[in-house]
Design a protein around this motif. Structure first.
Motif, PDB file in Angstrom:
ATOM      1  N   ILE A  54       1.014  -1.298   0.152  1.00  0.00           N
ATOM      2  CA  ILE A  54      -0.068  -0.082   0.007  1.00  0.00           C
ATOM      3  C   ILE A  54       0.773   1.134   0.021  1.00  0.00           C
ATOM      4  O   ILE A  54       2.037   1.197   0.597  1.00  0.00           O
ATOM      5  N   SER A  55       0.501   2.164  -0.521  1.00  0.00           N
ATOM      6  CA  SER A  55       1.217   3.405  -0.910  1.00  0.00           C
ATOM      7  C   SER A  55       1.343   4.117   0.454  1.00  0.00           C
ATOM      8  O   SER A  55       0.687   4.035   1.352  1.00  0.00           O
ATOM      9  N   GLY A  56       2.524   4.968   0.649  1.00  0.00           N
ATOM     10  CA  GLY A  56       2.758   5.658   2.018  1.00  0.00           C
ATOM     11  C   GLY A  56       3.869   5.162   2.605  1.00  0.00           C
ATOM     12  O   GLY A  56       4.920   4.759   2.007  1.00  0.00           O
ATOM     13  N   GLU A  57       4.065   5.024   3.805  1.00  0.00           N
ATOM     14  CA  GLU A  57       5.079   4.828   4.585  1.00  0.00           C
ATOM     15  C   GLU A  57       5.783   3.509   4.565  1.00  0.00           C
ATOM     16  O   GLU A  57       7.028   3.356   4.515  1.00  0.00           O
ATOM     17  N   ASP A  58       4.828   2.502   3.993  1.00  0.00           N
ATOM     18  CA  ASP A  58       5.360   1.139   3.742  1.00  0.00           C
ATOM     19  C   ASP A  58       6.230   1.199   2.529  1.00  0.00           C
ATOM     20  O   ASP A  58       7.211   0.345   2.405  1.00  0.00           O
ATOM     21  N   GLU A  59       6.326   2.235   1.721  1.00  0.00           N
ATOM     22  CA  GLU A  59       7.431   2.245   0.389  1.00  0.00           C
ATOM     23  C   GLU A  59       8.686   2.374   1.254  1.00  0.00           C
ATOM     24  O   GLU A  59       9.486   1.690   0.441  1.00  0.00           O
ATOM     25  N   ALA A 219      -4.362   6.604   9.759  1.00  0.00           N
ATOM     26  CA  ALA A 219      -4.222   7.909  10.777  1.00  0.00           C
ATOM     27  C   ALA A 219      -2.973   8.693  10.307  1.00  0.00           C
ATOM     28  O   ALA A 219      -3.099   9.977  10.191  1.00  0.00           O
ATOM     29  N   LEU A 220      -1.877   8.101  10.081  1.00  0.00           N
ATOM     30  CA  LEU A 220      -0.635   8.850   9.773  1.00  0.00           C
ATOM     31  C   LEU A 220      -0.801   9.592   8.501  1.00  0.00           C
ATOM     32  O   LEU A 220      -0.642  10.516   8.214  1.00  0.00           O
TER      33      LEU A 220
END
Length: 284
Positions: A54-59, A219-220
Motif C-alpha cells: 500500500i502506498s505511503g510509509e510502507d514504501e 491515521a498517519l
C-alpha cells in the motif's frame, strides 16, 4: 503359397521392428525428460518477484527490504496500490507474486467472499487501531448523539466496534464474532450515530465527525497524531498482525523463505520504527 507366406512374414517383421523402434524412442524421451526435470525445476526458482504494498510509509520500509533481498540474490519490484481490494485481486490473477498489507481476519473474509487461494507466510507488523478526535480530549467527554466514524470493510468495522465496546460506549450482542457490524449493537446508551466510511476516508473525515476509529496507517496519512487518539485497542494477543502473503502452493518455495527473511531482520525493524514512530510495532 510359400512365396506369399514369406511376404507376410517379412511385412510382419517390419511392423514389429517399427513398433520396437517407436517404443525405444518413447522410452528414450521419457528418460531424457526425467533427467531434465530436476534442473528445470531448479531453473524455475524465482530470482525476481513483484510484491504488492500500500502506498505511503510502507514504501520506505520496503526499500530496505528490497536491499536486504538483493544481498540474498532476490530482486524485488514493489507494486504500489492505493486501496485494500486490489493487492489480493492482483495476487490471485498472478500479476504479482506476493503482497504485504493485511491481517488474518481481513484475508479470511476475502477468501470467503472472493474465493481467493492466498496464504500468509510471515508476519510483518501490527498497527493498533485507535479512536481519534479533534473535538474531545477523552472518551468520557463524548456527548449524547455524537457521530462516530468507523471503517466499513467487514474485518475493520468489527475491530472498530470492539474498540467502542472496550470503552463502554456500546455493547455488542453476545457471541458476536470479529466481523461484527452495526446490526450487532445490542446497547448504545449515548445514542451514538455510527457512520460507516471507507477505511481510506474515515481518517480524513475526523474534522467533520465527533470522533472516528481509524487504522494507524491511515491515521498517519490523514495527519492525525497520538495526541488526537483518545482510545486504542489492546496490543497483547492482538489478532490483527499483518503478514506477507502468497498464492497457495507457493508457501514452501525457496524464494518465499528469502522474501520473509529479507523482511524479518534488524535493518528493516530500524526503518519500520523510524517510519511509523512507534504507532506500529514489529510483529515477528
Amino acid at each position: 503359397m510359400i512365396e506369399n507366406t514369406n511376404t507376410l512374414l517379412s511385412s510382419f517383421s517390419a511392423t514389429i521392428n517399427r513398433r520396437t523402434g517407436l517404443a525405444l524412442l518413447f522410452a528414450s524421451a521419457v528418460a531424457i525428460a526425467g533427467l531434465v526435470s530436476p534442473s528445470s525445476a531448479f531453473a524455475e526458482d524465482k530470482k525476481a518477484i513483484k510484491v504488492g504494498i500500500i502506498s505511503g510509509e510502507d514504501e520506505d520500509v520496503w526499500r530496505v527490504v528490497t536491499a536486504q533481498a538483493a544481498e540474498k540474490g532476490l530482486t524485488i519490484e514493489t507494486v504500489v496500490f492505493n486501496d485494500y481490494t486490489q493487492p489480493n485481486e492482483a495476487l490471485e490473477r498472478g500479476e504479482i507474486d506476493a503482497n504485504a498489507f493485511q491481517h488474518k481476519p481481513y484475508l479470511d473474509n476475502q477468501i470467503k467472499t472472493q474465493g481467493y487461494h492466498i496464504v500468509p507466510v510471515g508476519y510483518t507488523g501490527v498497527w493498533p487501531i485507535g479512536l481519534y478526535s479533534k473535538k474531545y480530549a477523552k472518551v468520557a467527554d463524548l456527548s449524547e448523539g455524537a457521530v462516530i466514524g468507523v471503517p466499513n470493510d467487514p474485518s475493520n468495522e468489527g475491530r472498530a466496534l470492539r474498540v467502542l465496546q472496550n470503552e463502554g460506549l456500546i455493547k455488542l450482542k453476545d457471541g458476536t464474532g470479529i466481523l461484527a457490524t452495526t446490526a450487532d449493537i445490542a446497547d448504545n446508551p449515548k445514542k451514538l450515530v455510527i457512520k460507516e466510511l471507507d477505511a481510506g476516508i474515515v481518517g480524513r473525515s475526523v474534522e467533520d465527525l465527533d470522533a472516528a476509529v481509524v487504522n494507524t496507517d491511515w491515521a498517519l496519512k490523514s495527519g492525525l497524531t497520538p495526541e488526537n487518539r483518545i482510545a486504542q485497542e489492546p496490543v497483547a494477543d492482538n489478532p490483527y498482525r499483518n503478514f506477507i502473503a502468497v498464492k497457495a502452493g507457493n508457501e514452501n518455495e525457496p524464494w518465499v523463505k528469502t522474501l520473509v527473511a529479507s523482511y524479518q531482520n534488524e535493518a528493516v525493524k530500524a526503518e519500520f520504527d523510524k517510519v511509523y514512530k512507534g504507532t506500529g510495532l514489529s510483529a515477528y
